[in-house]
Design an enzyme around this catalytic site. Sequence first.
Site, PDB file in Angstrom:
ATOM      1  N   ASP A 253       0.867  -1.175   0.000  1.00 47.98           N
ATOM      2  CA  ASP A 253       0.000   0.000   0.000  1.00 47.98           C
ATOM      3  C   ASP A 253       0.905   1.226   0.000  1.00 47.98           C
ATOM      4  O   ASP A 253       2.133   1.093  -0.093  1.00 47.98           O
ATOM      5  CB  ASP A 253      -0.946   0.000   1.206  1.00 47.98           C
ATOM      6  CG  ASP A 253      -2.285   0.659   0.880  1.00 47.98           C
ATOM      7  OD1 ASP A 253      -2.314   1.896   0.740  1.00 47.98           O
ATOM      8  OD2 ASP A 253      -3.287  -0.061   0.747  1.00 47.98           O
ATOM      9  N   HIS A 307      -3.075   3.995  -3.844  1.00 53.70           N
ATOM     10  CA  HIS A 307      -2.446   3.213  -2.766  1.00 53.70           C
ATOM     11  C   HIS A 307      -1.040   2.762  -3.172  1.00 53.70           C
ATOM     12  O   HIS A 307      -0.646   1.621  -2.910  1.00 53.70           O
ATOM     13  CB  HIS A 307      -3.311   2.011  -2.392  1.00 53.70           C
ATOM     14  CG  HIS A 307      -4.635   2.385  -1.776  1.00 53.70           C
ATOM     15  ND1 HIS A 307      -4.759   2.723  -0.453  1.00 53.70           N
ATOM     16  CD2 HIS A 307      -5.877   2.497  -2.317  1.00 53.70           C
ATOM     17  CE1 HIS A 307      -6.036   3.018  -0.194  1.00 53.70           C
ATOM     18  NE2 HIS A 307      -6.724   2.890  -1.318  1.00 53.70           N
ATOM     19  N   GLU A 378     -10.212   3.589  -4.958  1.00 52.96           N
ATOM     20  CA  GLU A 378      -9.935   4.899  -4.353  1.00 52.96           C
ATOM     21  C   GLU A 378      -8.889   5.726  -5.104  1.00 52.96           C
ATOM     22  O   GLU A 378      -8.044   6.388  -4.496  1.00 52.96           O
ATOM     23  CB  GLU A 378      -9.528   4.723  -2.883  1.00 52.96           C
ATOM     24  CG  GLU A 378     -10.652   4.163  -2.034  1.00 52.96           C
ATOM     25  CD  GLU A 378     -10.314   4.108  -0.545  1.00 52.96           C
ATOM     26  OE1 GLU A 378     -11.240   4.307   0.263  1.00 52.96           O
ATOM     27  OE2 GLU A 378      -9.141   3.870  -0.186  1.00 52.96           O
TER      28      GLU A 378
END
Length: 592
Positions: A253, A307, A378
């Site tokens: 991440d 990420h 995201e």
Amino acid sequence: MKGSLSFFRILLYPVLYVSSLKSDYGIWYWECNTSEDTCSRISNSLNQTTNVYPTLETCRLVCGKYGALWPLPTSDTTISSKLLKFSSSSIKFNIPNEENDVNNYLRDISSIFLKAVTAEDTTNCPEQKNTVAVTFTVKSDDTTLNWGTNESYNIGITSTGNQNIVQISAATIFGARHGLETLSQLIDVYPNSDGTKCLVVTEEATISDAPFFPHRGLLLDTARNFLSISKIKKHIDAMAASKMNVFHWHITDSQSFPLELPQLPNMTKFGAYSSDKIYHPEDIENLLAYAKLRGVRIIIEIDAPSHAGNGWQWGPDAGLGNLAVCIDQQPWRSYCIQPPCGQLNPINSNLFDVLKLLYNDIVNMLPKGEVFHMGGDEVYIPCWNSTPEIITYLDKNGKPRTTETFLDLWSDYQEKSLAAFDFVVRNSDTPIILWSSHLTQVDIIEKYLSKSRYVIQTWVPADDELPKNLLLLGYRVIVSTKDAWYLDHGFWGSTVYHNWRTVYNNRITLGSGTLGGEVCMWGEYVDDSSVESRVWPRAAAAAERLWTNPLDYNVKEIEKRFYRHRERLVSRGVNAEALVPKWCYQNEGECL
């Protein structure tokens, strides 16, 4: 001799004077109420004479149609109330001496089985003439575990004289493994009147069983906080005990990149928290073998293009430009959903050459043909929309800085990264998993993502119809209901803790493309010291949902088996959190 005869009679008929038994709980004993399938705590002074057992665990073993089994079998189940006493040394496995993958697997899982059933102290069991003989019949020599693997099994236990004969038949080795797991749940420890302990097994049983969903998963995040290999193995042990079959490894991440890649050593040099918090290729190899013996496959996720921060900083020094942008930018709320920020740079052609090397190293670690998770959640448009080189690129190509333009840019990244993956694996049909996102909205997904290539993992609330609508469009779906199966909830922000009943009662949308589901433990607030108790036994509640998909929700029937399964996990070394006071465990149905 008289005491020995009395003990033998209580095992065969569960009818005898309570005073001849030794209880592990002091003065308390347990009676099986056959009309309610409930084990009731009774006192020795009551001089009860029928269906009485010295421990709750022994009573639960045979009380009710399903005894202590978890997850619930999906088909015919019959369990005898009669028990046979034996020592662990008297268990014999009839496996051909021929060396091949199937027989070697059966030998290995038999060793794991013995360790599980003797987790409690049984070394002082007196020698017994009774024996348990286990025979396997496996129809296929295919040892591949994927969504198409047949995991069904049949188990039959019959008693002949002083021998219990156990027949486990299965289509594959993984079904045979599940059959052994079920057998372990038909065995328990029995305290003798002289203080010694022995094993007991039901004298007769027939079970036909197969999972409802092919994908029954647990996600662990090891990027926010590093988890040791030994800790991950504990989770795989618990998954095996619960018949879950997919470990989804969210391994990187923006916070860290702990996966060592032989061709890209800079990823851990710039991205690992420290030199002792790195997963080496030999760790992956070891964990893959460990998981396979427990019926679990490992799917690795490299989340992108969002990420992705720490680990990607080395591009400029290597003459490759910015492989990622917005790395560690502040104020972070302007550049990402969660600090630290970082997104891959979709206009840097060098990025896709690096991705080829990354994919090649990962593919070389995994079984041939294993699916890959590319993340895809995201993406934060303000990051790209504030990056000078991306703005210049858009202006140069006459592209307005609209949401649609950035979705096209995102889609372009996805198309090029898929091409890089296909180049490495030398095919164009390996399934790719993506999280639900702006690209998976029902009105635009067909423009951007092929339903023949992509499996969508949804993480929307239970009342969101996205899974249903994606299924109607013909996509395959894995469900991770965020307001039921996000196990990190309740420990940060305004999120709500999902207890085991909420986890259990989460019914996922059915359709021909529904592969199954996953419970998720995101790693911001857990590490080696706390992750087991946050995950277990709640994940096991989802395990029965995914194995059985029961239609009825009878809390009283479920909780007695579930509480027993929690105790089982603890006995096998899993730090599963307590669910109720011990009194409630010992008094079934009294704490609803």
